[in-house]
Write a protein that holds these residues in place. Structure first.
Motif, short mmCIF file in Angstrom:
data_model
loop_
_atom_site.label_atom_id
_atom_site.label_comp_id
_atom_site.label_asym_id
_atom_site.label_seq_id
_atom_site.Cartn_x
_atom_site.Cartn_y
_atom_site.Cartn_z
N ARG A 61 -39.45 15.04 -2.79
CA ARG A 61 -39.69 14.66 -1.39
C ARG A 61 -38.73 13.55 -0.96
O ARG A 61 -38.18 13.57 0.14
CB ARG A 61 -41.13 14.21 -1.18
N GLU A 62 -38.57 12.56 -1.85
CA GLU A 62 -37.70 11.43 -1.55
C GLU A 62 -36.26 11.88 -1.31
O GLU A 62 -35.62 11.44 -0.34
CB GLU A 62 -37.76 10.44 -2.71
N SER A 63 -35.75 12.76 -2.15
CA SER A 63 -34.37 13.24 -1.99
C SER A 63 -34.18 13.95 -0.66
O SER A 63 -33.15 13.78 0.00
CB SER A 63 -33.99 14.17 -3.15
N GLN A 64 -35.16 14.74 -0.26
CA GLN A 64 -35.08 15.45 1.02
C GLN A 64 -35.04 14.45 2.18
O GLN A 64 -34.23 14.59 3.10
CB GLN A 64 -36.28 16.39 1.16
N VAL A 65 -35.89 13.45 2.14
CA VAL A 65 -35.95 12.44 3.20
C VAL A 65 -34.64 11.63 3.24
O VAL A 65 -34.10 11.37 4.32
CB VAL A 65 -37.18 11.52 3.01
N ILE A 66 -34.13 11.24 2.08
CA ILE A 66 -32.88 10.47 2.03
C ILE A 66 -31.74 11.27 2.66
O ILE A 66 -30.97 10.75 3.47
CB ILE A 66 -32.53 10.06 0.58
N GLU A 67 -31.65 12.54 2.31
CA GLU A 67 -30.58 13.38 2.87
C GLU A 67 -30.69 13.45 4.40
O GLU A 67 -29.69 13.31 5.10
CB GLU A 67 -30.64 14.79 2.27
N GLU A 68 -31.89 13.64 4.91
CA GLU A 68 -32.09 13.72 6.36
C GLU A 68 -31.76 12.40 7.05
O GLU A 68 -31.06 12.38 8.06
CB GLU A 68 -33.54 14.11 6.68
N ILE A 69 -32.26 11.30 6.51
CA ILE A 69 -32.03 10.00 7.14
C ILE A 69 -30.55 9.64 7.11
O ILE A 69 -30.01 9.08 8.07
CB ILE A 69 -32.90 8.91 6.48
N CYS A 70 -29.87 9.96 6.03
CA CYS A 70 -28.45 9.63 5.90
C CYS A 70 -27.58 10.40 6.90
O CYS A 70 -26.44 10.01 7.14
CB CYS A 70 -27.96 9.88 4.48
N SER A 71 -28.11 11.44 7.50
CA SER A 71 -27.34 12.18 8.51
C SER A 71 -27.42 11.51 9.88
O SER A 71 -26.70 11.86 10.79
CB SER A 71 -27.83 13.63 8.60
N GLN A 72 -28.30 10.52 10.03
CA GLN A 72 -28.42 9.78 11.29
C GLN A 72 -27.45 8.61 11.29
O GLN A 72 -26.85 8.28 10.27
CB GLN A 72 -29.86 9.29 11.46
N LYS A 73 -27.31 7.97 12.43
CA LYS A 73 -26.38 6.84 12.56
C LYS A 73 -27.06 5.65 13.21
O LYS A 73 -27.96 5.79 14.04
CB LYS A 73 -25.16 7.22 13.41
N GLY A 74 -26.62 4.45 12.83
CA GLY A 74 -27.04 3.23 13.49
C GLY A 74 -28.41 2.71 13.13
O GLY A 74 -29.07 2.07 13.95
N LEU A 75 -28.84 2.92 11.90
CA LEU A 75 -30.17 2.46 11.52
C LEU A 75 -30.13 1.59 10.28
O LEU A 75 -29.13 1.49 9.60
CB LEU A 75 -31.12 3.65 11.30
N VAL A 76 -31.26 0.95 10.02
CA VAL A 76 -31.47 0.16 8.81
C VAL A 76 -32.57 0.86 8.03
O VAL A 76 -33.61 1.21 8.60
CB VAL A 76 -31.90 -1.29 9.14
N MET A 77 -32.34 1.09 6.73
CA MET A 77 -33.35 1.76 5.93
C MET A 77 -33.60 1.01 4.62
O MET A 77 -32.66 0.66 3.90
CB MET A 77 -32.94 3.19 5.58
N ALA A 78 -34.88 0.79 4.33
CA ALA A 78 -35.30 0.30 3.02
C ALA A 78 -35.67 1.51 2.19
O ALA A 78 -36.36 2.41 2.68
CB ALA A 78 -36.50 -0.63 3.17
#
Length: 173
Positions: A61-78
């Motif tokens: 689940r984590e890998s899927q979420v990381i891949e999706e979030i990394c396709s976005q721009k201009g954010l901060v992620m913990a």
């Protein structure tokens, strides 16, 4: 580099979520905590996911979420502390943003996670041994993708944020 994502990696208790929220507010950017995104999408908390699906299910689940979030721009992620365990996560993070390794020694991690019941890997009597082993395994992986390493034992959250902003080149001229 104004739209560069900023990813915070490091062990449990290093301050990723706290600093991430503060940094995002300072930069007027969206903040995401990958663990919270996983919980929101699955409708279950992380301890439940670990109980039912095991660590492997959670990591999928984590890998899927990381891949999706990394396709976005201009954010901060913990991120979660174990995100660096999978090569695809390391690749996604390092190629899609500025990666900050927030480090903290085991003694500080123990203090900061002492009362936390939501961390499945720490729900055992040998917490110090677990944190020591995890840090030994993950520290080289954190370093391998980090653009910046900051020690949250010696730096205050404000100092950490200031250094990240300077390093990313978003400081006010």
């Amino acid at each position: 580099m104004p739209l560069t994502n900023i990813y915070l990696i490091g062990p449990m208790g290093a301050g990723k979520s706290t600093i991430g929220r503060m940094l995002a507010k300072e930069l007027a950017r969206p903040f995401l905590d990958s663990d919270h995104v996983i919980e929101d999408r699955s409708g279950a908390d992380i301890p439940w996911i670990f109980d039912v699906e095991g660590e492997q299910g959670f990591r999928d689940r984590e890998s899927q979420v990381i891949e999706e979030i990394c396709s976005q721009k201009g954010l901060v992620m913990a991120t979660g502390g174990g995100v660096v365990g999978r090569p695809e996560n390391r690749r996604n993070l390092s190629s899609n943003g500025f990666v900050v390794y927030l480090s903290a020694p085991v003694t500080i991690q123990l203090q900061r996670t002492e009362k936390d019941k939501r961390r499945p890997l720490l729900q055992r009597p040998d917490r110090e041994e677990v944190l020591t082993r995890l840090l030994e395994e993950r520290d080289p992986l954190y370093h391998s993708i980090a653009d910046l390493v900051l020690d949250t034992e010696v730096l205050s959250p404000r100092q950490v944020i200031k250094r990240i902003i300077q390093a990313v080149g978003l400081g006010r001229e």
